[in-house]
Design a protein around this motif. Structure first.
Motif, PDB file in Angstrom:
ATOM      1  N   GLU A 182       3.654  24.374 -11.223  1.00  0.00           N
ATOM      2  CA  GLU A 182       4.890  23.704 -11.632  1.00  0.00           C
ATOM      3  C   GLU A 182       5.451  22.855 -10.498  1.00  0.00           C
ATOM      4  N   ARG A 183       5.453  23.411  -9.293  1.00  0.00           N
ATOM      5  CA  ARG A 183       5.997  22.692  -8.142  1.00  0.00           C
ATOM      6  C   ARG A 183       5.169  21.438  -7.842  1.00  0.00           C
ATOM      7  N   ALA A 184       3.856  21.589  -7.891  1.00  0.00           N
ATOM      8  CA  ALA A 184       2.985  20.441  -7.617  1.00  0.00           C
ATOM      9  C   ALA A 184       3.167  19.347  -8.666  1.00  0.00           C
ATOM     10  N   ALA A 185       3.303  19.732  -9.923  1.00  0.00           N
ATOM     11  CA  ALA A 185       3.485  18.738 -10.982  1.00  0.00           C
ATOM     12  C   ALA A 185       4.794  17.971 -10.805  1.00  0.00           C
ATOM     13  N   ASP A 186       5.808  18.631 -10.268  1.00  0.00           N
ATOM     14  CA  ASP A 186       7.120  18.003 -10.091  1.00  0.00           C
ATOM     15  C   ASP A 186       7.227  17.160  -8.815  1.00  0.00           C
ATOM     16  N   GLU A 187       6.397  17.464  -7.808  1.00  0.00           N
ATOM     17  CA  GLU A 187       6.585  16.849  -6.481  1.00  0.00           C
ATOM     18  C   GLU A 187       5.503  15.864  -6.062  1.00  0.00           C
ATOM     19  N   THR A 188       4.320  15.903  -6.647  1.00  0.00           N
ATOM     20  CA  THR A 188       3.201  15.128  -6.102  1.00  0.00           C
ATOM     21  C   THR A 188       3.230  13.664  -6.525  1.00  0.00           C
ATOM     22  N   LEU A 189       2.766  12.816  -5.613  1.00  0.00           N
ATOM     23  CA  LEU A 189       2.670  11.379  -5.853  1.00  0.00           C
ATOM     24  C   LEU A 189       1.469  10.848  -5.078  1.00  0.00           C
ATOM     25  N   ALA A 190       0.622  10.077  -5.748  1.00  0.00           N
ATOM     26  CA  ALA A 190      -0.567   9.515  -5.118  1.00  0.00           C
ATOM     27  C   ALA A 190      -0.278   8.105  -4.621  1.00  0.00           C
ATOM     28  N   LEU A 191      -0.480   7.887  -3.324  1.00  0.00           N
ATOM     29  CA  LEU A 191      -0.317   6.575  -2.699  1.00  0.00           C
ATOM     30  C   LEU A 191      -1.697   5.953  -2.474  1.00  0.00           C
ATOM     31  N   PRO A 192      -1.777   4.631  -2.427  1.00  0.00           N
ATOM     32  CA  PRO A 192      -3.093   3.990  -2.289  1.00  0.00           C
ATOM     33  C   PRO A 192      -3.676   4.120  -0.881  1.00  0.00           C
ATOM     34  N   VAL A 193      -4.967   4.434  -0.821  1.00  0.00           N
ATOM     35  CA  VAL A 193      -5.719   4.406   0.451  1.00  0.00           C
ATOM     36  C   VAL A 193      -7.089   3.763   0.230  1.00  0.00           C
ATOM     37  N   ASP A 194      -7.182   2.876  -0.739  1.00  0.00           N
ATOM     38  CA  ASP A 194      -8.461   2.254  -1.064  1.00  0.00           C
ATOM     39  C   ASP A 194      -9.035   1.516   0.133  1.00  0.00           C
ATOM     40  N   ALA A 195     -10.357   1.471   0.184  1.00  0.00           N
ATOM     41  CA  ALA A 195     -11.035   0.817   1.302  1.00  0.00           C
ATOM     42  C   ALA A 195     -10.716  -0.666   1.386  1.00  0.00           C
ATOM     43  N   SER A 196     -10.293  -1.266   0.276  1.00  0.00           N
ATOM     44  CA  SER A 196     -10.005  -2.704   0.267  1.00  0.00           C
ATOM     45  C   SER A 196      -8.659  -3.050   0.892  1.00  0.00           C
ATOM     46  N   LEU A 197      -7.814  -2.068   1.159  1.00  0.00           N
ATOM     47  CA  LEU A 197      -6.473  -2.334   1.683  1.00  0.00           C
ATOM     48  C   LEU A 197      -6.536  -2.829   3.129  1.00  0.00           C
ATOM     49  N   THR A 198      -5.758  -3.848   3.421  1.00  0.00           N
ATOM     50  CA  THR A 198      -5.710  -4.405   4.769  1.00  0.00           C
ATOM     51  C   THR A 198      -4.669  -3.661   5.604  1.00  0.00           C
ATOM     52  N   LYS A 199      -4.643  -3.968   6.892  1.00  0.00           N
ATOM     53  CA  LYS A 199      -3.637  -3.361   7.769  1.00  0.00           C
ATOM     54  C   LYS A 199      -2.239  -3.743   7.315  1.00  0.00           C
ATOM     55  N   ARG A 200      -2.064  -4.982   6.869  1.00  0.00           N
ATOM     56  CA  ARG A 200      -0.757  -5.409   6.382  1.00  0.00           C
ATOM     57  C   ARG A 200      -0.361  -4.615   5.129  1.00  0.00           C
ATOM     58  N   ASP A 201      -1.329  -4.362   4.252  1.00  0.00           N
ATOM     59  CA  ASP A 201      -1.059  -3.540   3.070  1.00  0.00           C
ATOM     60  C   ASP A 201      -0.577  -2.155   3.482  1.00  0.00           C
ATOM     61  N   MET A 202      -1.254  -1.561   4.468  1.00  0.00           N
ATOM     62  CA  MET A 202      -0.892  -0.217   4.902  1.00  0.00           C
ATOM     63  C   MET A 202       0.502  -0.199   5.534  1.00  0.00           C
ATOM     64  N   GLN A 203       0.814  -1.246   6.291  1.00  0.00           N
ATOM     65  CA  GLN A 203       2.148  -1.345   6.886  1.00  0.00           C
ATOM     66  C   GLN A 203       3.214  -1.431   5.796  1.00  0.00           C
ATOM     67  N   ARG A 204       2.913  -2.181   4.729  1.00  0.00           N
ATOM     68  CA  ARG A 204       3.872  -2.319   3.632  1.00  0.00           C
ATOM     69  C   ARG A 204       4.087  -0.981   2.921  1.00  0.00           C
ATOM     70  N   ILE A 205       3.014  -0.214   2.736  1.00  0.00           N
ATOM     71  CA  ILE A 205       3.138   1.095   2.086  1.00  0.00           C
ATOM     72  C   ILE A 205       4.031   2.011   2.914  1.00  0.00           C
ATOM     73  N   ALA A 206       3.754   2.075   4.219  1.00  0.00           N
ATOM     74  CA  ALA A 206       4.545   2.946   5.089  1.00  0.00           C
ATOM     75  C   ALA A 206       6.002   2.499   5.134  1.00  0.00           C
ATOM     76  N   SER A 207       6.226   1.201   5.240  1.00  0.00           N
ATOM     77  CA  SER A 207       7.601   0.686   5.319  1.00  0.00           C
ATOM     78  C   SER A 207       8.371   0.957   4.033  1.00  0.00           C
ATOM     79  N   ALA A 208       7.715   0.755   2.892  1.00  0.00           N
ATOM     80  CA  ALA A 208       8.371   0.979   1.608  1.00  0.00           C
ATOM     81  C   ALA A 208       8.766   2.439   1.444  1.00  0.00           C
TER      82      ALA A 208
END
Length: 220
Positions: A182-208
């Protein structure tokens, strides 16, 4: 596999409720009764002690599902199976292409070092990061859902990996205590880590994500 092993009417099969309704459907198609056991909060896979507690004289098998690129504790689960004479079957979600694993781990490490206010995944035991699943801790509000909407509004794709645990679905509803599920269903969220992501993409994810700290209680 269940039918080939002779599992059928009158048998019980222990399965996780966290995702993969197809596993539960397969048990019912074989004529057996699915019995839900709780998950380990770190791996999101079946917890061996919960499986042990779910075993009855009618239990014939356990179906172990590996989650998000992290494997279940098969040594303990097989030991449980041997103690009770149970068939232990494994199901893997989707595999990450071998040549992408190192890149996914690199992106996961980047987020591990920079995310604030969420609980990052434990990368142990050869995690391949098929999904990078964080915990958004709640404090009485639907923080995970609000967090997801706000992150998407900042141009970052994210998804709730398990919207409804199987034991909450009308066709398989059970009155069973599964607190970690129940706790995992309520709290979990998958963020992107695809190999195609650039450093700028990763910076945007962290900043957001880090811009939304006001929505959250401190992670622990």
């Amino acid at each position: 596999m269940l039918r080939a092993a002779g599992v059928g009417v009158g048998d019980e099969v222990v399965v996780p409720a966290f995702g993969n309704v197809e596993v539960t459907e397969a048990v019912t198609l074989a004529g057996a009764l699915p019995v839900f056991a709780d998950i380990d909060p770190v791996t999101y896979c079946l917890d061996a002690s919960a499986v042990e507690a779910a075993v009855t004289p009618r239990t014939a098998a356990v179906v172990v599902v590996h989650r998000f690129g992290r494997r279940a504790d098969l040594a303990q689960l097989h030991a449980t199976g041997q103690r009770h004479g149970l068939l232990v079957l494994e199901q893997i979600e989707s595999e990450v292409p071998y040549d992408e694993i190192a890149q996914r781990r690199q992106r996961a490490a980047y987020l591990d070092a920079r995310l604030r206010g969420v609980r990052t995944p434990d990368g142990g035991d050869g995690h391949t990061f098929q999904q990078y699943v964080v915990r958004v801790p709640g404090n009485g509000r639907p923080d995970r859902d609000a967090f997801a909407r706000a992150v998407r509004a900042r141009g970052v794709e994210c998804r709730v990996p398990v919207k409804t645990p199987v034991h909450r679905m009308p066709e398989f509803r059970r009155c069973v205590s599964l607190p970690e599920t129940e706790r995992a269903a309520d709290e979990t969220l998958a963020l992107p880590v695809d190999a195609s992501l650039t450093k700028r993409d990763m910076q945007r994810i962290a900043s957001a994500c880090n811009a939304l700290g006001g929505l959250l209680q401190p992670a622990f």
